[in-house]
Design a protein around this motif. Structure first.
Motif, PDB file in Angstrom:
ATOM      1  N   VAL A 222       0.719  -1.175   0.053  1.00 30.27           N
ATOM      2  CA  VAL A 222       0.092  -0.058   0.174  1.00 30.27           C
ATOM      3  C   VAL A 222       0.746   1.441   0.102  1.00 30.27           C
ATOM      4  N   PRO A 223       0.371   2.487  -0.182  1.00 32.85           N
ATOM      5  CA  PRO A 223       1.104   3.754  -0.132  1.00 32.85           C
ATOM      6  C   PRO A 223       1.827   3.762   1.187  1.00 32.85           C
ATOM      7  N   ASP A 224       3.068   4.323   1.114  1.00 33.55           N
ATOM      8  CA  ASP A 224       3.982   4.529   2.436  1.00 33.55           C
ATOM      9  C   ASP A 224       3.179   5.554   3.230  1.00 33.55           C
ATOM     10  N   ASP A 225       2.739   6.587   2.410  1.00 32.87           N
ATOM     11  CA  ASP A 225       1.918   7.813   3.225  1.00 32.87           C
ATOM     12  C   ASP A 225       0.525   7.841   2.561  1.00 32.87           C
ATOM     13  N   PRO A 226      -0.415   7.241   3.398  1.00 34.34           N
ATOM     14  CA  PRO A 226      -1.910   7.295   2.628  1.00 34.34           C
ATOM     15  C   PRO A 226      -2.444   8.417   2.430  1.00 34.34           C
ATOM     16  N   ASP A 227      -1.684   9.558   3.001  1.00 31.47           N
ATOM     17  CA  ASP A 227      -2.445  10.861   3.026  1.00 31.47           C
ATOM     18  C   ASP A 227      -1.835  11.613   1.855  1.00 31.47           C
ATOM     19  N   SER A 228      -0.855  11.014   1.044  1.00 36.18           N
ATOM     20  CA  SER A 228      -0.226  11.665   0.110  1.00 36.18           C
ATOM     21  C   SER A 228      -0.883  11.384  -1.262  1.00 36.18           C
ATOM     22  N   VAL A 229      -1.668  10.474  -1.196  1.00 36.93           N
ATOM     23  CA  VAL A 229      -2.540  10.428  -2.439  1.00 36.93           C
ATOM     24  C   VAL A 229      -3.815  10.997  -2.530  1.00 36.93           C
ATOM     25  N   PRO A 230      -4.408  11.214  -3.595  1.00 36.72           N
ATOM     26  CA  PRO A 230      -5.631  11.983  -3.775  1.00 36.72           C
ATOM     27  C   PRO A 230      -6.795  11.090  -2.955  1.00 36.72           C
ATOM     28  N   ALA A 231      -7.878  11.755  -2.490  1.00 31.71           N
ATOM     29  CA  ALA A 231      -8.742  11.321  -1.542  1.00 31.71           C
ATOM     30  C   ALA A 231      -9.366  10.072  -2.095  1.00 31.71           C
ATOM     31  N   GLY A 232      -9.719   9.957  -3.439  1.00 35.02           N
ATOM     32  CA  GLY A 232     -10.198   8.794  -3.884  1.00 35.02           C
ATOM     33  C   GLY A 232      -9.523   7.699  -3.872  1.00 35.02           C
ATOM     34  N   LEU A 233      -7.838   7.729  -3.782  1.00 34.60           N
ATOM     35  CA  LEU A 233      -7.105   6.469  -3.551  1.00 34.60           C
ATOM     36  C   LEU A 233      -6.976   6.013  -2.160  1.00 34.60           C
ATOM     37  N   ARG A 234      -7.513   6.754  -1.286  1.00 36.44           N
ATOM     38  CA  ARG A 234      -7.324   6.410   0.137  1.00 36.44           C
ATOM     39  C   ARG A 234      -7.684   5.000   0.358  1.00 36.44           C
ATOM     40  N   GLY A 235      -6.468   4.030   0.941  1.00 41.27           N
ATOM     41  CA  GLY A 235      -6.922   2.657   1.170  1.00 41.27           C
ATOM     42  C   GLY A 235      -6.549   1.578  -0.033  1.00 41.27           C
ATOM     43  N   ALA A 236      -6.015   2.014  -1.082  1.00 39.74           N
ATOM     44  CA  ALA A 236      -5.956   1.493  -2.376  1.00 39.74           C
ATOM     45  C   ALA A 236      -4.615   1.054  -2.344  1.00 39.74           C
ATOM     46  N   HIS A 237      -4.289  -0.183  -3.051  1.00 35.09           N
ATOM     47  CA  HIS A 237      -2.978  -0.893  -2.840  1.00 35.09           C
ATOM     48  C   HIS A 237      -2.390  -0.444  -4.253  1.00 35.09           C
ATOM     49  N   ILE A 238      -0.996  -0.840  -4.029  1.00 30.61           N
ATOM     50  CA  ILE A 238      -0.062  -0.841  -5.304  1.00 30.61           C
ATOM     51  C   ILE A 238      -0.365  -1.957  -6.138  1.00 30.61           C
ATOM     52  N   GLY A 239      -0.227  -1.378  -7.571  1.00 31.25           N
ATOM     53  CA  GLY A 239      -0.425  -2.439  -8.628  1.00 31.25           C
ATOM     54  C   GLY A 239       0.773  -2.510  -9.853  1.00 31.25           C
ATOM     55  N   ILE A 240       0.698  -3.741 -10.492  1.00 31.29           N
ATOM     56  CA  ILE A 240       1.254  -3.728 -11.753  1.00 31.29           C
ATOM     57  C   ILE A 240       0.557  -3.654 -12.935  1.00 31.29           C
ATOM     58  N   HIS A 241       0.668  -2.794 -13.865  1.00 34.55           N
ATOM     59  CA  HIS A 241      -0.478  -2.804 -14.990  1.00 34.55           C
ATOM     60  C   HIS A 241       0.053  -1.925 -16.154  1.00 34.55           C
ATOM     61  N   SER A 242      -0.607  -2.274 -17.247  1.00 35.69           N
ATOM     62  CA  SER A 242      -0.319  -1.433 -18.427  1.00 35.69           C
ATOM     63  C   SER A 242      -1.166  -0.055 -18.577  1.00 35.69           C
ATOM     64  N   TRP A 243      -0.812   0.499 -19.707  1.00 36.27           N
ATOM     65  CA  TRP A 243      -1.408   1.831 -19.936  1.00 36.27           C
ATOM     66  C   TRP A 243      -1.852   2.002 -21.337  1.00 36.27           C
ATOM     67  N   TYR A 244      -2.677   3.153 -21.648  1.00 40.02           N
ATOM     68  CA  TYR A 244      -3.277   3.060 -23.004  1.00 40.02           C
ATOM     69  C   TYR A 244      -2.113   3.639 -23.695  1.00 40.02           C
ATOM     70  N   HIS A 245      -0.805   4.220 -23.365  1.00 42.89           N
ATOM     71  CA  HIS A 245       0.103   4.634 -24.330  1.00 42.89           C
ATOM     72  C   HIS A 245       1.531   4.442 -23.457  1.00 42.89           C
ATOM     73  N   ASP A 246       2.585   4.241 -24.090  1.00 42.00           N
ATOM     74  CA  ASP A 246       3.947   4.204 -23.671  1.00 42.00           C
ATOM     75  C   ASP A 246       4.717   5.507 -23.396  1.00 42.00           C
ATOM     76  N   GLY A 247       4.381   6.292 -23.586  1.00 47.76           N
ATOM     77  CA  GLY A 247       4.918   7.896 -23.733  1.00 47.76           C
ATOM     78  C   GLY A 247       5.544   8.084 -22.309  1.00 47.76           C
ATOM     79  N   GLU A 248       5.022   7.626 -21.268  1.00 46.47           N
ATOM     80  CA  GLU A 248       5.615   7.889 -19.778  1.00 46.47           C
ATOM     81  C   GLU A 248       6.598   6.810 -19.268  1.00 46.47           C
ATOM     82  N   LEU A 249       6.906   5.927 -20.202  1.00 48.86           N
ATOM     83  CA  LEU A 249       7.808   4.836 -19.659  1.00 48.86           C
ATOM     84  C   LEU A 249       9.180   5.551 -19.268  1.00 48.86           C
ATOM     85  N   GLY A 250       9.543   5.180 -18.112  1.00 48.85           N
ATOM     86  CA  GLY A 250      11.158   5.630 -17.914  1.00 48.85           C
ATOM     87  C   GLY A 250      10.819   6.788 -17.112  1.00 48.85           C
ATOM     88  N   ARG A 251       9.721   7.195 -16.453  1.00 45.05           N
ATOM     89  CA  ARG A 251       9.503   8.360 -15.783  1.00 45.05           C
ATOM     90  C   ARG A 251       8.409   8.093 -14.487  1.00 45.05           C
TER      91      ARG A 251
END
Length: 301
Positions: free
Chosen positions: A232-261
């Motif tokens: 889970v996030p190390d600092d739960p309060d650092s993420v947007p309110a809608g993400l509180r309680g969420a887990h970390i995941g491995i997933h793809s994205w609709y484009h690859d333009g942000e890989l390496g960032r």
């Protein structure tokens, strides 16, 4: 046991999905339903046959600490934050592969140490998905596993109420090089460039594991299933309110333009082809280790 429904969140003006969610941290918010039975269960680990010779008479049998009775009102570990008080994983940055997983066959109590205090229960499933946790240590007849829904934390389990399965694979992520490497039997198979957590929402360091898989609710995930991790996030309060309680995941994205960032809210994002390969080859329960940098690049890099 089931996951709590999370609040809706948005990804660049995209609405979150509804249902009984398994929530991951992407570049924005969304929710998914886990897919029970999506991965085959590995057969129980069969050890070598017991020696036929008589045991030395001078060796005293190891004393197994007795498990204190667990109160019925202890919390059950689920997708929400795990109860506090469990011990830290002393080897959390160790990249030596963990080759066995533990699957509860009934509700079992999780303790602070061999013969220690019970703090919570573990069920065989989370939201209908089979729970397999990597085995980190064994001591005095007890077994320590990586605790789900917590970062860099162990839980100790007494004998009985579980089976073990072989774990052939390991995933190592290097934050400095934005690189994910898949290992099998200790040998590097493939490496991919990935996007990681942005400043203040860095992808958590340390050992965790694949908790389960879920179908993508929106086209932004490239139409490829997602792996939810135990972290889970190390600092739960650092993420947007809608993400509180969420887990970390491995997933793809609709484009690859942000890989390496560093552009996500903590998730590991790779190519669609890479995600499909991991989904086809790597089972839930597999260890995932996030480090800053390996001492030497993997041979596939």
């Amino acid at each position: 046991m089931r996951f709590d429904r999370m609040n809706r969140r948005h990804v660049r003006a995209l609405a979150a999905a509804v249902g009984v969610p398994l929530l991951l941290l992407a570049a924005g918010a969304t929710g998914w339903v886990l897919t029970p039975g999506a991965e085959p269960t590995a057969p129980p680990v069969v050890g070598p046959p017991a020696p036929t010779g008589a045991a030395p008479t001078s060796a005293a049998p190891e004393r197994v600490p007795v498990a204190a009775p667990a109160p019925d009102d202890l919390p059950v570990v689920d997708y929400g934050p795990a109860p506090t008080g469990f011990p830290a994983d002393p080897d959390t940055m160790d990249t030596t592969p963990l080759t066995e997983g533990l699957h509860p066959t009934r509700r079992i109590a999780a303790y602070t140490a061999p013969g220690g205090r019970p703090l919570a229960f573990l069920d065989p499933t989370i939201s209908g998905v089979e729970l397999t946790m990597p085995i980190a240590q064994r001591r005095a007849g007890w077994t320590a596993v990586l605790l789900p829904s917590a970062n860099r934390t162990l839980a100790w389990l007494p004998p009985g109420g579980h089976t073990t399965v072989a774990l052939a694979d390991q995933i190592v992520i290097e934050r400095r090089h934005h690189r994910l490497t898949w290992y099998r039997a200790g040998r590097a198979v493939r490496s991919w460039e990935v996007s990681l957590g942005q400043r203040g929402q860095e992808t958590p360091l340390g050992r965790t594991f694949i908790l389960g898989r879920t179908p993508p609710p929106q086209s932004v995930y490239g139409g490829v299933d997602i792996y939810a991790l135990g972290s889970v996030p190390d600092d739960p309060d650092s993420v947007p309110a809608g993400l509180r309680g969420a887990h970390i995941g491995i997933h793809s994205w609709y484009h690859d333009g942000e890989l390496g960032r560093n552009t996500t809210n903590g998730c590991i994002r790779l190519t669609k082809s890479g995600q499909r390969e991991l989904l086809a080859e790597v089972r839930p329960g597999t260890e995932v280790v996030v480090v800053d940098e390996l001492p030497a690049p993997p041979p596939t890099a």
